[in-house]
Design a protein around this motif. Structure first.
Motif, PDB file in Angstrom:
ATOM      1  N   ILE A  62       7.090  -8.879  -5.611  1.00 13.74           N
ATOM      2  CA  ILE A  62       6.364  -8.488  -4.402  1.00 13.74           C
ATOM      3  C   ILE A  62       6.870  -9.346  -3.249  1.00 13.74           C
ATOM      4  O   ILE A  62       6.836 -10.579  -3.313  1.00 13.74           O
ATOM      5  N   VAL A  63       7.335  -8.701  -2.175  1.00 11.60           N
ATOM      6  CA  VAL A  63       7.881  -9.433  -1.033  1.00 11.60           C
ATOM      7  C   VAL A  63       6.969  -9.373   0.188  1.00 11.60           C
ATOM      8  O   VAL A  63       7.184 -10.109   1.156  1.00 11.60           O
ATOM      9  N   HIS A  64       5.962  -8.509   0.158  1.00 10.57           N
ATOM     10  CA  HIS A  64       5.072  -8.391   1.318  1.00 10.57           C
ATOM     11  C   HIS A  64       3.771  -7.743   0.877  1.00 10.57           C
ATOM     12  O   HIS A  64       3.784  -6.812   0.064  1.00 10.57           O
ATOM     13  N   ARG A  65       2.659  -8.244   1.420  1.00 14.30           N
ATOM     14  CA  ARG A  65       1.342  -7.689   1.138  1.00 14.30           C
ATOM     15  C   ARG A  65       0.629  -7.391   2.451  1.00 14.30           C
ATOM     16  O   ARG A  65       0.789  -8.107   3.439  1.00 14.30           O
ATOM     17  N   TYR A  66      -0.190  -6.336   2.406  1.00 16.69           N
ATOM     18  CA  TYR A  66      -0.960  -5.951   3.586  1.00 16.69           C
ATOM     19  C   TYR A  66      -2.273  -5.357   3.109  1.00 16.69           C
ATOM     20  O   TYR A  66      -2.297  -4.560   2.173  1.00 16.69           O
ATOM     21  N   ARG A  67      -3.373  -5.735   3.766  1.00 10.75           N
ATOM     22  CA  ARG A  67      -4.684  -5.280   3.308  1.00 10.75           C
ATOM     23  C   ARG A  67      -4.934  -3.808   3.603  1.00 10.75           C
ATOM     24  O   ARG A  67      -5.826  -3.212   3.021  1.00 10.75           O
ATOM     25  N   GLY A  68      -4.150  -3.226   4.498  1.00 11.97           N
ATOM     26  CA  GLY A  68      -4.263  -1.807   4.794  1.00 11.97           C
ATOM     27  C   GLY A  68      -3.191  -1.016   4.078  1.00 11.97           C
ATOM     28  O   GLY A  68      -2.630  -1.438   3.064  1.00 11.97           O
ATOM     29  N   SER A  69      -2.865   0.155   4.632  1.00 15.93           N
ATOM     30  CA  SER A  69      -1.929   1.075   3.987  1.00 15.93           C
ATOM     31  C   SER A  69      -0.582   1.091   4.697  1.00 15.93           C
ATOM     32  O   SER A  69      -0.516   1.339   5.907  1.00 15.93           O
ATOM     33  N   ARG A 113      -8.805   8.825   4.155  1.00 15.30           N
ATOM     34  CA  ARG A 113      -9.796   8.157   4.991  1.00 15.30           C
ATOM     35  C   ARG A 113     -10.017   6.725   4.536  1.00 15.30           C
ATOM     36  O   ARG A 113     -10.075   5.803   5.347  1.00 15.30           O
ATOM     37  N   ASP A 114     -10.118   6.540   3.206  1.00 16.26           N
ATOM     38  CA  ASP A 114     -10.350   5.219   2.628  1.00 16.26           C
ATOM     39  C   ASP A 114      -9.050   4.715   2.003  1.00 16.26           C
ATOM     40  O   ASP A 114      -8.461   5.391   1.154  1.00 16.26           O
ATOM     41  N   TYR A 115      -8.623   3.543   2.415  1.00 12.45           N
ATOM     42  CA  TYR A 115      -7.368   2.992   1.915  1.00 12.45           C
ATOM     43  C   TYR A 115      -7.599   1.611   1.305  1.00 12.45           C
ATOM     44  O   TYR A 115      -8.509   0.880   1.715  1.00 12.45           O
ATOM     45  N   ILE A 116      -6.785   1.266   0.336  1.00 10.77           N
ATOM     46  CA  ILE A 116      -6.775  -0.099  -0.194  1.00 10.77           C
ATOM     47  C   ILE A 116      -5.439  -0.740   0.173  1.00 10.77           C
ATOM     48  O   ILE A 116      -4.610  -0.145   0.856  1.00 10.77           O
ATOM     49  N   GLY A 117      -5.227  -1.975  -0.273  1.00 11.25           N
ATOM     50  CA  GLY A 117      -4.067  -2.740   0.149  1.00 11.25           C
ATOM     51  C   GLY A 117      -2.754  -2.232  -0.421  1.00 11.25           C
ATOM     52  O   GLY A 117      -2.713  -1.445  -1.373  1.00 11.25           O
ATOM     53  N   SER A 118      -1.667  -2.723   0.184  1.00 12.13           N
ATOM     54  CA  SER A 118      -0.319  -2.280  -0.167  1.00 12.13           C
ATOM     55  C   SER A 118       0.572  -3.475  -0.483  1.00 12.13           C
ATOM     56  O   SER A 118       0.533  -4.496   0.216  1.00 12.13           O
ATOM     57  N   ALA A 156       6.381   3.232   6.844  1.00 12.26           N
ATOM     58  CA  ALA A 156       5.360   3.754   7.753  1.00 12.26           C
ATOM     59  C   ALA A 156       4.063   2.989   7.548  1.00 12.26           C
ATOM     60  O   ALA A 156       3.631   2.768   6.421  1.00 12.26           O
ATOM     61  N   GLN A 157       3.461   2.583   8.670  1.00 10.77           N
ATOM     62  CA  GLN A 157       2.195   1.865   8.601  1.00 10.77           C
ATOM     63  C   GLN A 157       1.269   2.363   9.704  1.00 10.77           C
ATOM     64  O   GLN A 157       1.499   2.096  10.875  1.00 10.77           O
ATOM     65  N   GLU A 158       0.281   3.104   9.288  1.00 15.99           N
ATOM     66  CA  GLU A 158      -0.771   3.556  10.201  1.00 15.99           C
ATOM     67  C   GLU A 158      -0.194   4.238  11.441  1.00 15.99           C
ATOM     68  O   GLU A 158      -0.578   3.955  12.575  1.00 15.99           O
ATOM     69  N   GLY A 159       0.732   5.167  11.206  1.00 16.52           N
ATOM     70  CA  GLY A 159       1.290   5.981  12.273  1.00 16.52           C
ATOM     71  C   GLY A 159       2.523   5.424  12.936  1.00 16.52           C
ATOM     72  O   GLY A 159       3.247   6.153  13.635  1.00 16.52           O
TER      73      GLY A 159
END
Length: 508
Positions: free
Chosen positions: A246-253, A227-232, A269-272
């Motif tokens: 690190i080649v890519h960052r995203y604030r979600g999962s 339910r609660d995610y941090i950055g990836s 995979a990102q959020e479905g």
């Protein structure tokens, strides 16, 4: 430890004044992920810091008489942080050096004053690894020496603040970490954190190299999984050197990167949804998977790269995970498994079979099924969770994870399920074996023993390890804050030189 007793009156020359002013002027420029850098204390020779953006590595020089007793003199590359955090790096001295107790590592301090309270993870030139701390401004430095000595080592140094407790974890690169902690040191919430170099000799400048530098903001203690995610962070690891960028960052999962056979892209995979990340342009785009928009992180490319198999939570099956195939470039998915939940993990080299873990009658076992669908074939039946099946490139074995012996360990079997044998046997919980393209090595993720054997949760200190295909001694190739989604699916580059994985950190 060599203690320093000096006169209260230090020699302060015009040359020293100019050096300090020069250092202060240079300290206003950010260096990599750090806000700034400066000399702390009274140093005769100014330090410096530089950043290599391609390798994401730092070179730091510093002088200073010591970091001990009540004052410290060193060069500091710093960032301001609040709350909990994890500091990690690979560190090494550059050059032979002069003093046996020159020091490099991480330090946490409420101010840039020489006599500030602090907590410091210090690698000494003679190999001593010490957790040093000063409880109050102007106090005397105390220390807790690590049992591990790392003379001449390429050292892994981690320093973590966890709800007021400070933990130092260290290892020679390739070994597992040894951890010790201290309590009773009260630092303010907002502090300076960063890398340092101290020459232990005010007439000398020492150099140190720092790679794999990570400042991680961990998940909150009360977070709710799924339910609660941090950055990836999407990371690419050079297996030979152990250097990761690190080649890519995203604030979600996002989770579970596959490498495409042409070596140009990663699929995760990102959020479905499934995303294709172009390594050259550093851009990601959504892959069209039609109605399958509730995909989990279990997805695999065929060996020829033309097709992709996915695990989608089908509404018509009450949300159970079902295996489908779809062209790698996108298209309408074709259902393969009739039953769920089924979590895909492997594709046979001849393109005929898919292997997956299925829950049937409250037992998780490994199954295989023709790519075109049909009757599933059960391959394991031992009590306990079996998961993560993957074919070797020659098709002779299926490697998998099994908790049947008490802890999750790596096993293998023939493609018909015969000859099941345990490959690893250690104190970790070992998951998701991935076979190198030449069929000679196995990479896998290791969770600590306090994690239940049948769980691979988010947001833990985990290791990515490498061992020979037939088993034997393994070595650590990455020290990661991650877990679920870090390396669930095959993620070797086609040339066998690199691995892709996901690490995690909360981001602004």
């Amino acid at each position: 430890m060599i203690m320093r007793f000096t006169s209260l009156c230090r020699i302060f020359t015009p040359a020293l004044s100019l050096a300090l002013l020069g250092a202060a002027a240079s300290a206003q420029r950010p260096v990599g992920i750090f806000d700034s850098h400066t000399d702390v204390g009274r140093v005769r020779r100014p330090g410096s810091a530089s950043y290599d953006p391609q390798r994401q590595a730092y070179l730091v020089t510093g002088s200073g008489q010591n970091m001990w007793n009540d004052p410290d003199d060193f060069h500091f590359v710093w960032k301001r942080l609040s709350g909990n955090f994890i500091l990690s790096t690979r560190a090494r001295f550059v050059g032979k050096g002069v003093e046996g107790h020159r020091k490099i590592g991480w330090t946490i301090r409420p101010s840039l004053e020489s006599n500030s309270a602090h907590v410091t993870a210090a690698l000494h030139g003679d190999g001593l690894m010490s957790l040093q701390f000063r409880r109050a401004t102007g106090g005397i430095t105390e220390e807790a020496k690590s049992l591990d000595s790392l003379p001449g080592a390429d050292a892994v140094i981690q320093l973590e603040r966890r709800d007021g407790v400070y933990l130092m974890s260290v290892a020679r690169f390739g070994d597992t970490l040894a951890t010790q902690e201290i309590t009773g040191v009260s630092l303010p919430d907002t502090v300076y954190v960063g890398l340092f170099v101290c020459a232990h000799n005010e007439n000398v400048v020492e150099r140190a190299g720092f790679s794999n530098v990570r400042i991680t903001i961990p998940a909150k203690r009360d977070f709710v999984a799924y339910r609660d995610y941090i950055g990836s962070n999407l990371e690419i690891l050079d297996v030979a050197t152990g250097n990761s960028t690190i080649v890519h960052r995203y604030r979600g999962s996002f989770q579970a990167p596959n490498w495409t056979p042409d070596g140009k892209s990663l699929i995760y995979a990102q959020e479905g949804r499934l995303q294709r990340f172009d390594i050259s342009s550093r851009r990601a785009e959504v892959i069209n998977t039609g109605f399958a928009t509730r995909n989990n992180n279990d997805h695999v490319l065929s060996f020829d790269g033309r097709m992709m198999a996915i695990s989608h939570h089908a509404v018509e099956d009450s949300g159970a995970s079902i295996v489908y195939t779809v062209p790698a470039t996108g298209g309408t998915p074709k259902r393969v498994t009739a039953k769920g939940p089924s979590y895909l993990h492997g594709w046979s080299p001849d393109g005929r079979w898919l292997v997956y873990v299925g829950e049937r009658n409250d037992e998780f076992d490994i199954y295989k099924i023709p790519v075109t669908g049909g009757q599933e074939i059960r391959l394991t039946s031992a009590p306990g969770l079996d998961d993560g099946p993957e074919f070797t490139p020659d098709g002779k074995y299926i490697y998998f994870s099994s908790a049947r012996s008490g802890r999750m360990q790596i096993w293998r079997m023939r493609p018909d399920g015969s000859g099941q044998e345990q490959i690893t046997n250690d104190g970790f919980n070992n998951w998701f074996p991935h076979i190198s393209p030449d069929g000679k090595r196995v990479a896998f993720i290791s969770f600590p023993p306090d994690v239940p054997a049948d769980d691979h949760p988010f947001y833990k200190h985990v290791l990515i390890r490498l061992m020979p295909i037939g088993g034997g001694p393994s070595r650590v190739i990455a020290y990661v804050y991650g877990g679920q989604g870090t390396i669930n699916v095959p993620s070797w580059s086609p040339d066998g030189k690199r691995l892709a994985f996901v690490s995690n950190s909360a981001m602004p």
